[in-house]
Design a protein around this motif. Structure first.
Motif, PDB file in Angstrom:
ATOM      1  N   VAL A 163       7.644   9.031  -9.116  1.00  0.00           N
ATOM      2  CA  VAL A 163       7.250   9.151  -7.719  1.00  0.00           C
ATOM      3  C   VAL A 163       6.770   7.790  -7.195  1.00  0.00           C
ATOM      4  O   VAL A 163       6.363   6.918  -7.958  1.00  0.00           O
ATOM      5  CB  VAL A 163       6.113  10.191  -7.522  1.00  0.00           C
ATOM      6  CG1 VAL A 163       6.583  11.573  -7.855  1.00  0.00           C
ATOM      7  CG2 VAL A 163       4.885   9.835  -8.330  1.00  0.00           C
ATOM      8  N   GLY A 164       6.825   7.626  -5.900  1.00  0.00           N
ATOM      9  CA  GLY A 164       6.315   6.452  -5.232  1.00  0.00           C
ATOM     10  C   GLY A 164       5.182   6.877  -4.312  1.00  0.00           C
ATOM     11  O   GLY A 164       4.795   8.034  -4.274  1.00  0.00           O
ATOM     12  N   GLY A 165       4.668   5.932  -3.546  1.00  0.00           N
ATOM     13  CA  GLY A 165       3.607   6.263  -2.614  1.00  0.00           C
ATOM     14  C   GLY A 165       2.953   5.037  -2.026  1.00  0.00           C
ATOM     15  O   GLY A 165       3.531   3.941  -2.067  1.00  0.00           O
ATOM     16  N   GLU A 166       1.753   5.209  -1.509  1.00  0.00           N
ATOM     17  CA  GLU A 166       1.014   4.110  -0.893  1.00  0.00           C
ATOM     18  C   GLU A 166       0.228   3.359  -1.957  1.00  0.00           C
ATOM     19  O   GLU A 166      -0.492   3.949  -2.749  1.00  0.00           O
ATOM     20  CB  GLU A 166       0.047   4.669   0.153  1.00  0.00           C
ATOM     21  CG  GLU A 166      -0.764   3.598   0.851  1.00  0.00           C
ATOM     22  CD  GLU A 166      -1.785   4.176   1.806  1.00  0.00           C
ATOM     23  OE1 GLU A 166      -2.564   3.381   2.336  1.00  0.00           O
ATOM     24  OE2 GLU A 166      -1.797   5.399   2.024  1.00  0.00           O
ATOM     25  N   VAL A 167       0.362   2.035  -1.988  1.00  0.00           N
ATOM     26  CA  VAL A 167      -0.357   1.206  -2.949  1.00  0.00           C
ATOM     27  C   VAL A 167      -1.760   0.974  -2.410  1.00  0.00           C
ATOM     28  O   VAL A 167      -1.943   0.320  -1.387  1.00  0.00           O
ATOM     29  CB  VAL A 167       0.356  -0.144  -3.177  1.00  0.00           C
ATOM     30  CG1 VAL A 167      -0.394  -0.963  -4.214  1.00  0.00           C
ATOM     31  CG2 VAL A 167       1.783   0.062  -3.584  1.00  0.00           C
ATOM     32  N   ILE A 168      -2.760   1.519  -3.076  1.00  0.00           N
ATOM     33  CA  ILE A 168      -4.136   1.400  -2.613  1.00  0.00           C
ATOM     34  C   ILE A 168      -4.728   0.060  -3.019  1.00  0.00           C
ATOM     35  O   ILE A 168      -5.237  -0.679  -2.181  1.00  0.00           O
ATOM     36  CB  ILE A 168      -5.003   2.556  -3.166  1.00  0.00           C
ATOM     37  CG1 ILE A 168      -4.501   3.887  -2.602  1.00  0.00           C
ATOM     38  CG2 ILE A 168      -6.461   2.346  -2.814  1.00  0.00           C
ATOM     39  CD1 ILE A 168      -5.200   5.087  -3.175  1.00  0.00           C
ATOM     40  N   CYS A 169      -4.668  -0.269  -4.320  1.00  0.00           N
ATOM     41  CA  CYS A 169      -5.297  -1.515  -4.782  1.00  0.00           C
ATOM     42  C   CYS A 169      -4.736  -1.917  -6.133  1.00  0.00           C
ATOM     43  O   CYS A 169      -4.071  -1.146  -6.812  1.00  0.00           O
ATOM     44  CB  CYS A 169      -6.814  -1.360  -4.862  1.00  0.00           C
ATOM     45  SG  CYS A 169      -7.361  -0.120  -6.038  1.00  0.00           S
ATOM     46  N   TYR A 170      -5.014  -3.188  -6.478  1.00  0.00           N
ATOM     47  CA  TYR A 170      -4.707  -3.731  -7.801  1.00  0.00           C
ATOM     48  C   TYR A 170      -6.048  -3.990  -8.499  1.00  0.00           C
ATOM     49  O   TYR A 170      -6.987  -4.466  -7.879  1.00  0.00           O
ATOM     50  CB  TYR A 170      -3.974  -5.054  -7.725  1.00  0.00           C
ATOM     51  CG  TYR A 170      -2.574  -5.007  -7.184  1.00  0.00           C
ATOM     52  CD1 TYR A 170      -1.825  -3.836  -7.168  1.00  0.00           C
ATOM     53  CD2 TYR A 170      -1.966  -6.153  -6.689  1.00  0.00           C
ATOM     54  CE1 TYR A 170      -0.544  -3.799  -6.673  1.00  0.00           C
ATOM     55  CE2 TYR A 170      -0.681  -6.139  -6.197  1.00  0.00           C
ATOM     56  CZ  TYR A 170       0.028  -4.964  -6.188  1.00  0.00           C
ATOM     57  OH  TYR A 170       1.307  -4.947  -5.695  1.00  0.00           O
ATOM     58  N   ILE A 171      -6.092  -3.707  -9.799  1.00  0.00           N
ATOM     59  CA  ILE A 171      -7.288  -3.974 -10.599  1.00  0.00           C
ATOM     60  C   ILE A 171      -6.840  -4.617 -11.907  1.00  0.00           C
ATOM     61  O   ILE A 171      -5.949  -4.129 -12.572  1.00  0.00           O
ATOM     62  CB  ILE A 171      -8.090  -2.678 -10.871  1.00  0.00           C
ATOM     63  CG1 ILE A 171      -8.543  -2.093  -9.556  1.00  0.00           C
ATOM     64  CG2 ILE A 171      -9.268  -2.960 -11.783  1.00  0.00           C
ATOM     65  CD1 ILE A 171      -9.160  -0.749  -9.639  1.00  0.00           C
TER      66      ILE A 171
END
Length: 132
Positions: A123-131
């Motif tokens: 699945v794909g979607g909205e990228v919230i953040c990178y950590i």
């Protein structure tokens, strides 16, 4: 109160890491609770606890550090999708963070998850953040 709860959460964690605090207080929402659960599962924080102060709920997030030198486990946080500019990816364009040394947190139709879990589920979607 801020309009971008995730940016506020990431900024609070980043600032607490810089001054080597053990815990940080974050406003509790469904989204911040899901992000905190992912951070605990991935080993970036040790634990979190829900508290209530004057009818407002907060998360107390316990940060993790390396043993003697107290170097923070979380070395970087970056907000990707902002309220003014949403960033979406499909299952074939899922991001990798520092050659899979970090994680990307995504909001998908199946819930909040990491880029590795989204790749397994396709699945794909909205990228919230990178950590990392």
């Amino acid at each position: 109160m801020t309009t971008d709860i995730i940016a506020d959460m990431l900024t609070r964690i980043r600032n607490a890491n810089l001054v080597r605090h053990q815990i940080v207080q974050v406003v509790k929402t469904k989204l911040t609770l899901s992000v905190a659960q992912i951070l605990r599962e991935e080993g970036y924080i040790s634990s979190f606890e829900v508290i209530e102060i004057s009818n407002r709920k907060y998360l107390l997030v316990c940060l993790k550090y390396h043993s003697q030198k107290r170097q923070p486990i979380i070395t970087g946080l970056k907000r990707i999708s902002k309220p003014g500019l949403r960033i979406y990816v499909n299952k074939s364009n899922l991001p990798t963070v520092l050659s899979n040394l970090g994680i990307a947190i995504l909001s998908t139709s199946k819930g909040i998850m990491t880029n590795n879990t989204a790749k397994k589920l396709g699945v794909g979607g909205e990228v919230i953040c990178y950590i990392w």
